[in-house]
Design a protein around this motif. Structure first.
Motif, PDB file in Angstrom:
ATOM      1  N   THR A  87       0.853  -1.184   0.000  1.00  0.00           N
ATOM      2  CA  THR A  87       0.000   0.000   0.000  1.00  0.00           C
ATOM      3  C   THR A  87       0.890   1.235   0.000  1.00  0.00           C
ATOM      4  OG1 THR A  87      -1.679  -1.182   1.279  1.00  0.00           O
ATOM      5  CG2 THR A  87      -1.855   1.210   1.204  1.00  0.00           C
ATOM      6  N   GLN A  88       0.597   2.145  -0.910  1.00  0.00           N
ATOM      7  CA  GLN A  88       1.379   3.378  -1.024  1.00  0.00           C
ATOM      8  C   GLN A  88       0.544   4.562  -0.541  1.00  0.00           C
ATOM      9  OE1 GLN A  88       2.024   4.732  -5.006  1.00  0.00           O
ATOM     10  NE2 GLN A  88       3.610   6.197  -4.446  1.00  0.00           N
ATOM     11  N   LEU A  89       0.993   5.229   0.520  1.00  0.00           N
ATOM     12  CA  LEU A  89       0.354   6.436   1.008  1.00  0.00           C
ATOM     13  C   LEU A  89       1.019   7.642   0.349  1.00  0.00           C
ATOM     14  CD1 LEU A  89      -0.039   5.524   4.788  1.00  0.00           C
ATOM     15  CD2 LEU A  89      -1.557   5.003   2.877  1.00  0.00           C
ATOM     16  N   GLU A  90       0.421   8.830   0.496  1.00  0.00           N
ATOM     17  CA  GLU A  90       0.886   9.994  -0.259  1.00  0.00           C
ATOM     18  C   GLU A  90       2.280  10.463   0.153  1.00  0.00           C
ATOM     19  OE1 GLU A  90      -1.070  13.738   0.203  1.00  0.00           O
ATOM     20  OE2 GLU A  90      -1.776  13.265   2.208  1.00  0.00           O
ATOM     21  N   ASN A  91       2.747  10.063   1.341  1.00  0.00           N
ATOM     22  CA  ASN A  91       4.079  10.499   1.777  1.00  0.00           C
ATOM     23  C   ASN A  91       5.179   9.500   1.416  1.00  0.00           C
ATOM     24  OD1 ASN A  91       3.333   8.487   3.504  1.00  0.00           O
ATOM     25  ND2 ASN A  91       3.647   9.625   5.398  1.00  0.00           N
ATOM     26  N   LYS A  92       4.852   8.552   0.531  1.00  0.00           N
ATOM     27  CA  LYS A  92       5.853   7.554   0.139  1.00  0.00           C
ATOM     28  C   LYS A  92       5.910   7.432  -1.384  1.00  0.00           C
ATOM     29  CE  LYS A  92       7.678   3.145   1.680  1.00  0.00           C
ATOM     30  NZ  LYS A  92       7.542   2.062   2.646  1.00  0.00           N
ATOM     31  N   LYS A  93       7.095   7.466  -1.912  1.00  0.00           N
ATOM     32  CA  LYS A  93       7.288   7.343  -3.356  1.00  0.00           C
ATOM     33  C   LYS A  93       7.309   5.872  -3.755  1.00  0.00           C
ATOM     34  CE  LYS A  93       7.820  11.782  -3.963  1.00  0.00           C
ATOM     35  NZ  LYS A  93       6.770  12.581  -4.626  1.00  0.00           N
ATOM     36  N   VAL A  94       6.831   5.581  -4.970  1.00  0.00           N
ATOM     37  CA  VAL A  94       6.799   4.195  -5.426  1.00  0.00           C
ATOM     38  C   VAL A  94       8.214   3.630  -5.552  1.00  0.00           C
ATOM     39  CG1 VAL A  94       6.807   4.686  -7.918  1.00  0.00           C
ATOM     40  CG2 VAL A  94       5.662   2.647  -7.068  1.00  0.00           C
ATOM     41  N   LYS A  95       9.184   4.490  -5.836  1.00  0.00           N
ATOM     42  CA  LYS A  95      10.569   4.031  -5.943  1.00  0.00           C
ATOM     43  C   LYS A  95      11.051   3.448  -4.620  1.00  0.00           C
ATOM     44  CE  LYS A  95      15.128   5.299  -7.655  1.00  0.00           C
ATOM     45  NZ  LYS A  95      15.925   6.313  -8.392  1.00  0.00           N
ATOM     46  N   GLN A  96      10.613   4.059  -3.487  1.00  0.00           N
ATOM     47  CA  GLN A  96      11.000   3.538  -2.186  1.00  0.00           C
ATOM     48  C   GLN A  96      10.448   2.119  -1.985  1.00  0.00           C
ATOM     49  OE1 GLN A  96       9.556   7.530  -0.276  1.00  0.00           O
ATOM     50  NE2 GLN A  96      10.711   6.461   1.281  1.00  0.00           N
ATOM     51  N   ILE A  97       9.201   1.924  -2.396  1.00  0.00           N
ATOM     52  CA  ILE A  97       8.565   0.603  -2.240  1.00  0.00           C
ATOM     53  C   ILE A  97       9.331  -0.443  -3.045  1.00  0.00           C
ATOM     54  CG2 ILE A  97       6.496  -0.748  -2.777  1.00  0.00           C
ATOM     55  CD1 ILE A  97       4.852   1.786  -2.202  1.00  0.00           C
ATOM     56  N   ILE A  98       9.677  -0.113  -4.288  1.00  0.00           N
ATOM     57  CA  ILE A  98      10.371  -1.064  -5.155  1.00  0.00           C
ATOM     58  C   ILE A  98      11.760  -1.383  -4.611  1.00  0.00           C
ATOM     59  CG2 ILE A  98      11.422  -1.301  -7.450  1.00  0.00           C
ATOM     60  CD1 ILE A  98       8.879   0.107  -8.527  1.00  0.00           C
ATOM     61  N   GLN A  99      12.460  -0.376  -4.125  1.00  0.00           N
ATOM     62  CA  GLN A  99      13.795  -0.613  -3.576  1.00  0.00           C
ATOM     63  C   GLN A  99      13.730  -1.471  -2.315  1.00  0.00           C
ATOM     64  OE1 GLN A  99      15.224   3.447  -3.258  1.00  0.00           O
ATOM     65  NE2 GLN A  99      16.234   3.344  -5.245  1.00  0.00           N
ATOM     66  N   GLU A 100      12.688  -1.285  -1.506  1.00  0.00           N
ATOM     67  CA  GLU A 100      12.516  -2.119  -0.299  1.00  0.00           C
ATOM     68  C   GLU A 100      12.262  -3.572  -0.667  1.00  0.00           C
ATOM     69  OE1 GLU A 100       9.364  -0.259   1.832  1.00  0.00           O
ATOM     70  OE2 GLU A 100      10.542   1.501   2.403  1.00  0.00           O
ATOM     71  N   VAL A 101      11.452  -3.784  -1.712  1.00  0.00           N
ATOM     72  CA  VAL A 101      11.175  -5.156  -2.158  1.00  0.00           C
ATOM     73  C   VAL A 101      12.436  -5.818  -2.690  1.00  0.00           C
ATOM     74  CG1 VAL A 101       9.872  -6.585  -3.772  1.00  0.00           C
ATOM     75  CG2 VAL A 101       8.755  -4.664  -2.649  1.00  0.00           C
ATOM     76  N   ILE A 102      13.204  -5.092  -3.472  1.00  0.00           N
ATOM     77  CA  ILE A 102      14.443  -5.628  -4.040  1.00  0.00           C
ATOM     78  C   ILE A 102      15.426  -6.012  -2.937  1.00  0.00           C
ATOM     79  CG2 ILE A 102      16.503  -5.007  -5.384  1.00  0.00           C
ATOM     80  CD1 ILE A 102      14.676  -3.382  -7.201  1.00  0.00           C
ATOM     81  N   ALA A 103      15.429  -5.218  -1.853  1.00  0.00           N
ATOM     82  CA  ALA A 103      16.377  -5.463  -0.763  1.00  0.00           C
ATOM     83  C   ALA A 103      15.988  -6.654   0.114  1.00  0.00           C
ATOM     84  CB  ALA A 103      16.479  -4.197   0.104  1.00  0.00           C
ATOM     85  N   GLU A 104      14.759  -7.132  -0.009  1.00  0.00           N
ATOM     86  CA  GLU A 104      14.305  -8.244   0.829  1.00  0.00           C
ATOM     87  C   GLU A 104      15.062  -9.534   0.525  1.00  0.00           C
ATOM     88  OE1 GLU A 104      10.119  -8.559   0.221  1.00  0.00           O
ATOM     89  OE2 GLU A 104       9.650  -6.756   1.359  1.00  0.00           O
TER      90      GLU A 104
END
Length: 452
Positions: A435-452
């Motif tokens: 879930t992406q809220l307005e204070n979070k960029k989609v790039k941050q979400i993708i980088q977090e997934v890649i780092a898992e």
């Protein structure tokens, strides 16, 4: 989406404005609270006799933004903080794009593009909030076949039909639940309307408001008993016979039975609402998803034979549109979106992303415990920088700052989606849902997934 379709022309301009005003006050939640964190559309349908009024209203509202507007230093700092960038960086960025001059005045010719790229600066009614659909027909969007080919496996898997099953012991809980709901004090009744009168008076020294008592009206509109049972059953999935048995049991307890006037829409709504509250409280951990054996056939992006559609309606992707060409990795050839957050996602080119696309509205029917289907917003196919691992990511965008401001039903739908995609992973196809809220960029979400 709300629509006012007039059956006759109004007499005065005052009456016409009041009708539009009533439509603008429609967006409220189930408790009557004004909803301000979502976008709504009001269609105002009139005949040719009111064409001049409609055009005048469009021009008046769209002209409310001044031709020359200066951005204050304080506002510039606020937006820079929201975007998590330096004040000077934002100032030079706006200047480099030709949106403002050295005096922080918005360039009139670039005003619409400025508000589209930086919606945080908009206040009040922005330009082109009101449009004439006869002059602005929604366009069509082309699906890029090469991009769809990369998304095909992900798309087909998230479109596979799944059934929602509740724990078996819940069936035994329904009779007691109905027993308790039907005996609540505020379940049965009639709709009561109250009125009061506020009068502005002048005592010679100051203006004041004098409150006067009003009147109350009780509206009695009973419906046939079989219709009463059917409507409750349709909205709760409780068998009609069980509802009938519970009503008979209640009628026996009352000396004069259940008043016929209480068999109405108001009582139906109260019973359904009480059941929904119980469902949200009790069922969040007591259900599971099971994959069906039905093959995927026709979808929002494909024909029955599985080949991608060439064209889809813009309205199925987004109600708003800006000129420009999106990234070659994007599924469509146009930029259509429903919120500034979605627009940012479309315009953000991320190196690790192979392909991505906005999921057409309501195209993925994930069943939820609140009785409504759920469909996320974006899908991504991602690879690590060294190309060793392919990841599938599905994103739901919410234009709110934190989870606390989400409505309860939205929170439950998101939890259901998390469980659905977890089951999809257990069934052999891994998808990461976020879930992406307005204070979070989609790039941050993708980088977090890649780092898992």
């Amino acid at each position: 989406m709300f629509t006012i379709a007039k059956l006759r022309s109004s007499g005065s301009e005052n009456s016409k404005l009041q009708e539009v005003g009533r439509g603008l006050r429609l967006p409220v939640d189930e408790n009557g609270n004004r909803i301000s964190n979502e976008e709504f559309k009001l269609n105002y349908i009139v005949d040719f006799t009111e064409a001049d009024f409609a055009q005048k209203l469009v021009d008046e509202i769209n002209g409310e933004l001044p031709e020359k507007l200066t951005i204050s230093e304080e506002r510039l700092k606020e937006v820079a903080e929201q975007r998590k960038i330096d004040y000077n960086t934002l100032f030079f960025e706006l200047g480099a794009k030709g949106y403002i001059n050295m005096n922080k005045e918005i360039i009139p010719d670039k005003r619409d593009a400025f508000y589209a790229d930086y919606p945080e600066f908009a206040s009040g009614v922005s330009s082109n909030k009101v449009t004439d659909v006869n002059k602005n027909k929604k366009g069509e969007i082309h699906v890029r076949k090469a991009v769809y080919t990369e998304l095909k496996t992900l798309w087909e898997n998230i479109n596979h039909k799944y059934y929602l099953f509740f724990d078996r012991d819940l069936t035994n809980a329904i009779p007691q639940l109905l027993h308790d709901i039907l005996r609540k004090n505020d379940i049965f009744g009639n709709v009561t309307l109250y009125s009061h009168r506020d009068e502005v008076v002048n005592d010679g020294k100051a203006m004041m408001i004098r409150k006067n008592s009003g009147v109350s009206y009780s509206i009695k509109r009973p419906i046939p008993y079989n219709e009463f049972l059917k409507r409750i059953s349709q909205q709760t999935s409780i068998p009609i016979l069980e509802i009938h048995a519970a009503m008979c049991e209640l009628a026996k307890e009352k000396e004069n039975g259940i008043p016929e006037e209480f068999i109405n829409e108001y009582s139906v709504a109260n019973i359904v609402s009480a059941f929904s509250d119980w469902r949200i409280e009790q069922l969040q951990t007591r259900f599971k998803y099971s994959r069906s054996n039905q093959p995927v056939t026709e979808t929002a992006l494909t024909y029955k034979n599985g080949t991608p559609r060439e064209i889809i309606k813009q309205g199925n992707v987004g109600t708003m549109f800006v000129e420009g060409t999106p990234s070659d990795k994007y599924l469509y050839d146009k930029i259509a979106f429903d919120s500034p957050l979605e627009k940012d996602n479309i315009m953000t080119d991320i190196s690790e992303v192979v392909v991505y696309g906005k999921i057409p509205r309501s195209s993925i029917a994930i069943p939820t415990i609140v009785g409504e289907n759920y469909s996320p917003d974006f899908m991504y196919v991602v690879k690590k920088t060294d190309g060793t691992k392919e990841l599938n990511i599905v994103v739901e965008t919410k234009l709110v700052k934190n989870n606390a401001t989400l409505r309860d039903t939205e929170k439950v739908k998101i939890k259901c989606a998390e469980k659905f995609f977890n089951q999809l992973t257990l069934d052999g196809y891994k998808v990461s849902f976020h879930t992406q809220l307005e204070n979070k960029k989609v790039k941050q979400i993708i980088q977090e997934v890649i780092a898992e």
